[in-house]
Design a protein around this motif. Sequence first.
Motif, PDB file in Angstrom:
ATOM      1  N   ASP A 116       0.823  -1.206   0.000  1.00  0.00           N
ATOM      2  CA  ASP A 116       0.000   0.000   0.000  1.00  0.00           C
ATOM      3  C   ASP A 116       0.862   1.262   0.000  1.00  0.00           C
ATOM      4  OD1 ASP A 116      -2.662   1.104   0.035  1.00  0.00           O
ATOM      5  OD2 ASP A 116      -2.205   1.807   2.056  1.00  0.00           O
ATOM      6  N   ARG A 117       2.060   1.154   0.504  1.00  0.00           N
ATOM      7  CA  ARG A 117       2.959   2.317   0.516  1.00  0.00           C
ATOM      8  C   ARG A 117       3.386   2.676  -0.914  1.00  0.00           C
ATOM      9  NH1 ARG A 117       7.816   2.327   4.668  1.00  0.00           N
ATOM     10  NH2 ARG A 117       6.980   4.196   5.598  1.00  0.00           N
ATOM     11  N   PRO A 120      -0.701   3.417  -2.982  1.00  0.00           N
ATOM     12  CA  PRO A 120      -1.769   3.746  -2.030  1.00  0.00           C
ATOM     13  C   PRO A 120      -3.153   3.660  -2.682  1.00  0.00           C
ATOM     14  CG  PRO A 120      -0.104   5.484  -2.093  1.00  0.00           C
ATOM     15  CD  PRO A 120       0.227   4.514  -3.173  1.00  0.00           C
TER      16      PRO A 120
END
Length: 180
Positions: A116-117, A120
């Motif tokens: 997700d980093r 996102p």
Amino acid sequence: MTGAETGTEVTEGKNLTTLPERQLAVSHWLLGAADDRDHARAQWVEQEIALLACGSIFAAVRIPAGLVWAAAKTQELKEVDAFLRRWFDGGAVFMDLHALLYCALVPGSTGWRWNDREFPGVGCVGRDKFLGVPAVHLTEPAARAYWCLPMDSPGDLCYLDEVEELIRTGQAARSQGVTR
């Protein structure tokens, strides 16, 4: 002369596959992901969206609309749809207008390998998950969800590398100030 003539090519009418025939074939293929085909068919008729199981015949990469719009450099849905048709070498993408998410259908064995980093808001809907999939005839942005890149034939899925590149292009456009 029978058939349709395009330039110097002549295509015999009996060899043409009509849009309703293709949509029927695609809907039958998609129903392969339903727990109950009759119930899913009824959902398409009554609600225009059917819950289908992911992870067998297809999975989906859910992409926030803002990333797609940044890559396309527009929020005009017709223009975004045209952009997606040029971007992908075949495949199938629908948009959930309420959630503002694009869903690119990819092979069922696909697992989202990015975190997700790095991406996102992007996620993969795979094994043991269900996805609301619009009826195949919904190809205009008038319903809750519609096919902006309709599946041309059964099993016509997006290539994961094209999906990833679309996301990266959207991220780059956003970082350069394109926020459309």
